[in-house]
Design an enzyme around this catalytic site. Structure first.
Site, PDB file in Angstrom:
ATOM      1  N   GLN A   1      -5.033  -1.644  -8.399  1.00  0.00           N
ATOM      2  CA  GLN A   1      -5.906  -2.272  -7.404  1.00  0.00           C
ATOM      3  C   GLN A   1      -5.174  -2.483  -6.067  1.00  0.00           C
ATOM      4  OE1 GLN A   1      -9.176  -3.730  -8.232  1.00  0.00           O
ATOM      5  NE2 GLN A   1      -9.038  -2.467 -10.058  1.00  0.00           N
ATOM      6  N   ASN A   2      -3.850  -2.502  -6.098  1.00  0.00           N
ATOM      7  CA  ASN A   2      -3.084  -2.674  -4.866  1.00  0.00           C
ATOM      8  C   ASN A   2      -3.160  -1.376  -4.076  1.00  0.00           C
ATOM      9  OD1 ASN A   2      -0.768  -2.783  -2.979  1.00  0.00           O
ATOM     10  ND2 ASN A   2      -0.397  -4.737  -3.994  1.00  0.00           N
ATOM     11  N   GLN A   3      -3.404  -1.481  -2.778  1.00  0.00           N
ATOM     12  CA  GLN A   3      -3.638  -0.301  -1.947  1.00  0.00           C
ATOM     13  C   GLN A   3      -2.383   0.232  -1.255  1.00  0.00           C
ATOM     14  OE1 GLN A   3      -6.741  -2.228   0.333  1.00  0.00           O
ATOM     15  NE2 GLN A   3      -8.320  -1.213  -0.880  1.00  0.00           N
TER      16      GLN A   3
ATOM     17  N   THR B   1      -1.397  -5.481   1.204  1.00  0.00           N
ATOM     18  CA  THR B   1      -2.117  -4.421   0.491  1.00  0.00           C
ATOM     19  C   THR B   1      -2.657  -4.919  -0.850  1.00  0.00           C
ATOM     20  OG1 THR B   1      -0.056  -3.623  -0.516  1.00  0.00           O
ATOM     21  CG2 THR B   1      -0.745  -2.600   1.574  1.00  0.00           C
TER      22      THR B   1
END
Length: 161
Positions: A38-40, A139
């Protein structure tokens, strides 16, 4: 629960150091920086450099950073934290950046992945002569800013360094 950061990803080519706070629960489980899907973070970096990251192994991701003069580490060496949110960090010990920068004098730019990483760093070290600081939007999935807006802010900076 007490948690600890990973070793830095850095070599003699590193000019830009991206600093997070400390790995999330998912990252700690995978033993990878920004291991939470889920971290971009990876999506943003690979989008800026117009490279696909979906098929890349963690080793390839680390090589990509180093080939582009980018290093990665965390501000917090260890702390107590329940869950993954930075606001839950307590009793933190900050990494030894005095020794780190002596060993890596070629680093001239710090990008903080979010305000909390910057606040922890600045509280201990203040401004360091010869190093420029930039605080980037986190992020993390906890930051509800759109991907497009995060990408634009990170792109503007990385394209000018």
């Amino acid at each position: 629960m007490t948690i600890a950061s990973f070793d830095p990803i850095v070599d003699s080519r590193t000019k830009i150091l991206i600093l997070g706070s400390i790995p999330s629960v998912k990252s700690l489980e995978k033993i990878e920086y920004y291991g939470n899907k889920q971290n971009q973070f990876w999506k943003i970096l690979f989008s800026i450099f117009d490279t696909s990251f979906l098929t890349q192994s963690y080793e390839q991701k680390k090589d990509f950073l180093l080939e582009n003069g980018i290093g990665l580490w965390d501000v917090v060496r260890n702390c107590e934290r329940e869950g993954s949110l930075d606001i839950a960090i307590k009793n933190q010990e900050i990494n030894d950046f005095d020794s780190f920068f002596k060993a890596h004098p070629q680093i001239t730019t710090l990008l903080f992945n979010g305000k909390i990483a910057y606040q922890f760093f600045y509280k201990k070290y203040g401004l360091i002569k010869g190093i420029t600081y930039y605080v980037m939007p986190s992020t993390s999935p906890a930051n509800t800013m759109s991907f497009e807006k995060k990408l634009k802010e990170w792109s503007v900076l990385l394209n000018h360094l």
